[in-house]
Design a protein around this motif. Structure first.
Motif, PDB file in Angstrom:
ATOM      1  N   LYS A  58      42.027 -15.539 -48.299  1.00 54.81           N
ATOM      2  CA  LYS A  58      40.705 -14.990 -47.994  1.00 54.81           C
ATOM      3  C   LYS A  58      40.567 -13.569 -48.546  1.00 54.81           C
ATOM      4  CE  LYS A  58      39.711 -16.896 -43.433  1.00 54.81           C
ATOM      5  NZ  LYS A  58      39.815 -16.575 -42.049  1.00 54.81           N
ATOM      6  N   TYR A  59      41.615 -12.777 -48.373  1.00 60.72           N
ATOM      7  CA  TYR A  59      41.610 -11.410 -48.879  1.00 60.72           C
ATOM      8  C   TYR A  59      41.447 -11.406 -50.402  1.00 60.72           C
ATOM      9  CZ  TYR A  59      43.159  -6.601 -49.599  1.00 60.72           C
ATOM     10  OH  TYR A  59      43.236  -5.284 -49.977  1.00 60.72           O
ATOM     11  N   SER A  60      42.153 -12.301 -51.079  1.00 54.78           N
ATOM     12  CA  SER A  60      42.052 -12.407 -52.533  1.00 54.78           C
ATOM     13  C   SER A  60      40.641 -12.792 -52.959  1.00 54.78           C
ATOM     14  CB  SER A  60      43.035 -13.448 -53.063  1.00 54.78           C
ATOM     15  OG  SER A  60      44.345 -13.101 -52.768  1.00 54.78           O
ATOM     16  N   LEU A  61      40.034 -13.708 -52.211  1.00 53.78           N
ATOM     17  CA  LEU A  61      38.685 -14.141 -52.550  1.00 53.78           C
ATOM     18  C   LEU A  61      37.669 -13.020 -52.350  1.00 53.78           C
ATOM     19  CD1 LEU A  61      38.779 -17.710 -51.022  1.00 53.78           C
ATOM     20  CD2 LEU A  61      38.530 -17.140 -53.438  1.00 53.78           C
ATOM     21  N   GLN A  62      37.834 -12.251 -51.284  1.00 52.60           N
ATOM     22  CA  GLN A  62      36.932 -11.115 -51.072  1.00 52.60           C
ATOM     23  C   GLN A  62      37.091 -10.097 -52.192  1.00 52.60           C
ATOM     24  OE1 GLN A  62      37.896  -9.838 -47.104  1.00 52.60           O
ATOM     25  NE2 GLN A  62      36.173 -10.958 -46.232  1.00 52.60           N
ATOM     26  N   ASN A  63      38.331  -9.824 -52.573  1.00 52.68           N
ATOM     27  CA  ASN A  63      38.559  -8.896 -53.686  1.00 52.68           C
ATOM     28  C   ASN A  63      37.952  -9.424 -54.976  1.00 52.68           C
ATOM     29  OD1 ASN A  63      39.890  -7.002 -52.155  1.00 52.68           O
ATOM     30  ND2 ASN A  63      41.918  -7.806 -52.614  1.00 52.68           N
ATOM     31  N   TYR A  64      38.029 -10.728 -55.174  1.00 52.29           N
ATOM     32  CA  TYR A  64      37.440 -11.362 -56.356  1.00 52.29           C
ATOM     33  C   TYR A  64      35.929 -11.117 -56.401  1.00 52.29           C
ATOM     34  CZ  TYR A  64      35.856 -15.211 -59.360  1.00 52.29           C
ATOM     35  OH  TYR A  64      35.248 -15.951 -60.323  1.00 52.29           O
ATOM     36  N   LEU A  65      35.263 -11.345 -55.278  1.00 54.16           N
ATOM     37  CA  LEU A  65      33.816 -11.147 -55.236  1.00 54.16           C
ATOM     38  C   LEU A  65      33.443  -9.675 -55.403  1.00 54.16           C
ATOM     39  CD1 LEU A  65      32.868 -13.625 -52.382  1.00 54.16           C
ATOM     40  CD2 LEU A  65      32.610 -13.957 -54.844  1.00 54.16           C
ATOM     41  N   TYR A  66      34.216  -8.788 -54.780  1.00 51.60           N
ATOM     42  CA  TYR A  66      33.959  -7.347 -54.932  1.00 51.60           C
ATOM     43  C   TYR A  66      34.155  -6.909 -56.385  1.00 51.60           C
ATOM     44  CZ  TYR A  66      34.202  -6.995 -49.825  1.00 51.60           C
ATOM     45  OH  TYR A  66      33.998  -7.147 -48.487  1.00 51.60           O
ATOM     46  N   ALA A  67      35.191  -7.427 -57.029  1.00 50.96           N
ATOM     47  CA  ALA A  67      35.480  -7.047 -58.418  1.00 50.96           C
ATOM     48  C   ALA A  67      34.373  -7.518 -59.349  1.00 50.96           C
ATOM     49  CB  ALA A  67      36.826  -7.619 -58.849  1.00 50.96           C
ATOM     50  N   ILE A  68      33.859  -8.703 -59.119  1.00 51.83           N
ATOM     51  CA  ILE A  68      32.761  -9.191 -59.954  1.00 51.83           C
ATOM     52  C   ILE A  68      31.526  -8.323 -59.740  1.00 51.83           C
ATOM     53  CG2 ILE A  68      31.146 -11.096 -60.310  1.00 51.83           C
ATOM     54  CD1 ILE A  68      33.455 -12.993 -59.776  1.00 51.83           C
ATOM     55  N   ASP A  69      31.253  -7.990 -58.508  1.00 51.99           N
ATOM     56  CA  ASP A  69      30.080  -7.164 -58.207  1.00 51.99           C
ATOM     57  C   ASP A  69      30.203  -5.777 -58.835  1.00 51.99           C
ATOM     58  OD1 ASP A  69      27.544  -6.824 -56.931  1.00 51.99           O
ATOM     59  OD2 ASP A  69      28.563  -5.524 -55.483  1.00 51.99           O
ATOM     60  N   ILE A  88      42.268 -13.193 -59.047  1.00 55.12           N
ATOM     61  CA  ILE A  88      42.461 -14.608 -59.411  1.00 55.12           C
ATOM     62  C   ILE A  88      43.946 -14.959 -59.348  1.00 55.12           C
ATOM     63  CG2 ILE A  88      42.413 -16.205 -61.377  1.00 55.12           C
ATOM     64  CD1 ILE A  88      39.757 -16.107 -60.201  1.00 55.12           C
ATOM     65  N   LYS A  89      44.807 -14.086 -59.863  1.00 54.95           N
ATOM     66  CA  LYS A  89      46.254 -14.361 -59.809  1.00 54.95           C
ATOM     67  C   LYS A  89      46.750 -14.409 -58.370  1.00 54.95           C
ATOM     68  CE  LYS A  89      47.228 -12.541 -64.285  1.00 54.95           C
ATOM     69  NZ  LYS A  89      48.169 -12.582 -65.273  1.00 54.95           N
ATOM     70  N   SER A  90      46.261 -13.516 -57.547  1.00 53.22           N
ATOM     71  CA  SER A  90      46.639 -13.509 -56.137  1.00 53.22           C
ATOM     72  C   SER A  90      46.135 -14.769 -55.443  1.00 53.22           C
ATOM     73  CB  SER A  90      46.067 -12.260 -55.469  1.00 53.22           C
ATOM     74  OG  SER A  90      46.342 -12.266 -54.107  1.00 53.22           O
ATOM     75  N   PHE A  91      44.922 -15.198 -55.777  1.00 55.83           N
ATOM     76  CA  PHE A  91      44.374 -16.430 -55.224  1.00 55.83           C
ATOM     77  C   PHE A  91      45.243 -17.626 -55.608  1.00 55.83           C
ATOM     78  CE2 PHE A  91      41.804 -20.222 -56.143  1.00 55.83           C
ATOM     79  CZ  PHE A  91      41.357 -20.528 -54.868  1.00 55.83           C
ATOM     80  N   GLU A  92      45.617 -17.699 -56.890  1.00 60.49           N
ATOM     81  CA  GLU A  92      46.444 -18.818 -57.358  1.00 60.49           C
ATOM     82  C   GLU A  92      47.808 -18.839 -56.667  1.00 60.49           C
ATOM     83  OE1 GLU A  92      46.529 -18.175 -61.563  1.00 60.49           O
ATOM     84  OE2 GLU A  92      44.562 -19.123 -61.881  1.00 60.49           O
ATOM     85  N   LYS A  93      48.385 -17.673 -56.466  1.00 60.74           N
ATOM     86  CA  LYS A  93      49.680 -17.572 -55.785  1.00 60.74           C
ATOM     87  C   LYS A  93      49.570 -18.073 -54.337  1.00 60.74           C
ATOM     88  CE  LYS A  93      53.243 -14.077 -55.044  1.00 60.74           C
ATOM     89  NZ  LYS A  93      53.555 -12.649 -55.170  1.00 60.74           N
ATOM     90  N   SER A  94      48.550 -17.622 -53.631  1.00 62.69           N
ATOM     91  CA  SER A  94      48.342 -18.064 -52.252  1.00 62.69           C
ATOM     92  C   SER A  94      48.027 -19.553 -52.200  1.00 62.69           C
ATOM     93  CB  SER A  94      47.196 -17.286 -51.607  1.00 62.69           C
ATOM     94  OG  SER A  94      47.532 -15.945 -51.467  1.00 62.69           O
ATOM     95  N   TYR A  95      47.245 -20.026 -53.152  1.00 61.95           N
ATOM     96  CA  TYR A  95      46.870 -21.434 -53.206  1.00 61.95           C
ATOM     97  C   TYR A  95      48.113 -22.322 -53.344  1.00 61.95           C
ATOM     98  CZ  TYR A  95      44.301 -25.616 -54.575  1.00 61.95           C
ATOM     99  OH  TYR A  95      43.785 -26.893 -54.633  1.00 61.95           O
TER     100      TYR A  95
END
Length: 152
Positions: free
Chosen positions: A84-95, A106-113
């Motif tokens: 969840k933290y990775s996804l929030q960072n992903y959305l913040y980074a895009i914004d 994205i790398k953090s998301f993939e690792k957690s996934y």
């Protein structure tokens, strides 16, 4: 008179049911600055032309983050929090048009996934199906956002 009241109530119900669903997204205006990025990001030539506040996929990701279920396995819950933290960072980074931050998220998301995929083997069938639905929807929304970023 009864017909007038009936049609008035019917009209009221029709218009009240036609309103749009509110978005209780964790990405509200309070969470990020108006500057839209740090000083180091201002020199980046590639920009991400996507409006996160109005993007349906980003809204769905935010809603999935906020409604993600808790499981009995504490290790799995900790990894889900990391996801969840990775996804929030992903959305913040895009914004913020932060390409490096987006790639890190994205790398953090993939690792957690991947860790969640290993930990979900210990879940019962119902919990596994619920978790799978959430993960598939998250990956699908991220893929759509990434495809739209690559087209821009």
């Amino acid at each position: 008179m009864k017909r007038l009241i009936f049609f008035g109530v019917l009209l009221l119900i029709t218009f009240s049911c036609a309103t749009e669903k509110l978005n209780f997204s964790p990405l509200s205006n309070n969470f990020y600055s108006e500057a839209k990025g740090s000083d180091s990001d201002r020199g980046v030539k590639k920009s991400m032309d996507i409006n996160i506040k109005e993007n349906v996929n980003a809204s769905e990701i935010s809603n999935l983050i906020s409604t993600f279920p808790k499981f009995k396995n504490t290790g799995l819950n900790e990894e889900i929090n990391s996801l969840k933290y990775s996804l929030q960072n992903y959305l913040y980074a895009i914004d913020a048009n932060n390409i490096a931050g987006k790639n890190r998220a994205i790398k953090s998301f993939e690792k957690s996934y991947k860790k969640i995929q290993k930990l979900r083997q210990h879940l019962d069938k119902d919990d596994d199906e619920v978790l799978n639905r959430y993960l598939v929807r998250l990956k699908n929304n991220i893929s759509v956002i990434e495809d739209s970023l690559k087209r821009n």
